[in-house]
Motif scaffolding. Sequence first.
Motif, PDB file in Angstrom:
ATOM      1  N   SER A  64      76.747  86.472  38.444  1.00  0.00           N
ATOM      2  CA  SER A  64      77.758  86.084  39.426  1.00  0.00           C
ATOM      3  C   SER A  64      78.634  84.967  38.874  1.00  0.00           C
ATOM      4  N   ARG A  65      79.939  85.013  39.264  1.00  0.00           N
ATOM      5  CA  ARG A  65      80.857  83.972  38.814  1.00  0.00           C
ATOM      6  C   ARG A  65      80.560  82.639  39.522  1.00  0.00           C
ATOM      7  N   GLU A  66      80.054  82.721  40.750  1.00  0.00           N
ATOM      8  CA  GLU A  66      79.703  81.514  41.483  1.00  0.00           C
ATOM      9  C   GLU A  66      78.253  81.149  41.184  1.00  0.00           C
ATOM     10  N   GLN A  67      78.043  79.938  40.723  1.00  0.00           N
ATOM     11  CA  GLN A  67      76.720  79.476  40.339  1.00  0.00           C
ATOM     12  C   GLN A  67      76.389  78.169  41.050  1.00  0.00           C
ATOM     13  N   CYS A  68      75.103  78.028  41.380  1.00  0.00           N
ATOM     14  CA  CYS A  68      74.643  76.782  41.999  1.00  0.00           C
ATOM     15  C   CYS A  68      74.286  75.770  40.918  1.00  0.00           C
ATOM     16  N   THR A  74      78.077  74.415  44.700  1.00  0.00           N
ATOM     17  CA  THR A  74      78.489  75.689  44.115  1.00  0.00           C
ATOM     18  C   THR A  74      79.723  75.479  43.249  1.00  0.00           C
ATOM     19  N   THR A  78      82.592  77.594  40.647  1.00  0.00           N
ATOM     20  CA  THR A  78      83.170  78.877  40.217  1.00  0.00           C
ATOM     21  C   THR A  78      83.502  78.765  38.740  1.00  0.00           C
ATOM     22  N   ASN A  93      84.537  88.679  40.457  1.00  0.00           N
ATOM     23  CA  ASN A  93      83.348  88.059  41.047  1.00  0.00           C
ATOM     24  C   ASN A  93      82.169  87.883  40.090  1.00  0.00           C
ATOM     25  N   SER A  94      82.177  88.602  38.971  1.00  0.00           N
ATOM     26  CA  SER A  94      80.980  88.574  38.127  1.00  0.00           C
ATOM     27  C   SER A  94      81.300  89.029  36.718  1.00  0.00           C
TER      28      SER A  94
END
Length: 401
Positions: free
Chosen positions: A257-261, A325, A327, A366-367
């Motif tokens: 995923s492009r969004e990472q914690c 989060t 991006t 998104n990924s």
Amino acid sequence: MINRLVHWLTGYVEFSFSGGFASDFLDECYRLHLNIYDIRYEEVLVARCPIAAYKHLHKIAHHHGGKIKIHKKYGLPFCFSKILVRPGLAVGCVLFVALFCFLSGFVWNIEYVGNKTIEDSRIEAFLDKQDFRIGTHWNVKEKQKIEDLMLASFDEIAWVHINRVGTTARVEIQEATPKPDIESKTYTNLTASKDGVIVFAMVRDGWQQAFVGDSVTKGTVLVSGVNTPEKKKENFFAHASGDFIARVNEKFALTVSREQCRKEYTAEKEYRAISFFGMYIPLYIGKIPKENTEIERHNIYLTINKKPIPIGMVKTYVKAYNIYTVTLSDKELLKFTDSLIEQKLSANYGKNNVVSKDIKVALNSNSAVARGRVEVLENIGEEVRLISKNRIKVKKPPISG
């Protein structure tokens, strides 16, 4: 020696007789069976006697024109009398005995005996989870529960007992004797579980059918468990086994995923407390936060003759963090995906077993999607049961390569 000990326990005095007839005084003492001993003359008559006998001496001395004077008192009763005269000292002695009895009911030290293959740290961690550590109060019922839990939790332990030796908990362990490997009497073929090219072959039992350099497909017999001689009518059977390492092509897929914690540390703080025989006395106000924190605890105990005692300092290090989060940009996402690909390959096949790889990464909004193939080294030998040993008669010749 025994008489001296008895005299000390019951108490005795050293006295002098003066101003009268000493010989008459002694005669009457012996006639009344009073124990007068260590008699000597130092200008006056000096002797010793038990406390019970001394009570009668003043009256006897008066009858014979003399008087009695104590020079010194000896023995346990007089020691107690000195204490009773001083109430503070008496109370202190009582408190000392009570404190000693109280403290002797705690675990001051833990020893491990008999564990040859099991690390002390594993046992210590297990006992700590059961709240059995330095400073714990002895509890026979809890001790028995811990012993039962250890037997259930450690397959390597055949017998365990926690003995109380003074203030030391001695964890005595009898490790289980490993069962010897018994050759299986089930008759099998060793077949290929995947398609591949054999690069290493080792046969332990059976008749080899595939060799180094051979290309095999899934289900190919690598080692046969049946041998049919040309000149004999009966078959021979074996439990085919061995290791066959092959170059295998595997599909690979991974989506990132492009969004990472991310974790951001915001504060770090040390909390101190005193550990006194199992009691936890905090030196701080409030409670230690547990949400969104990493907690590390260290126990520092005082030592006597290099042995810890259940008195010391507990230091708790707390690192607070926030989760947010982020991006990732295309460059960051590609770099992160490459690292995850290496981690997954290493976890699935081993770091040194990847021969080659052809993996393409496609980016979208998104990924990142990674797909391709990898060539890896795997042990493809799989034992497949052939027939029950109860249905055949076995006459096994020497195994041929």
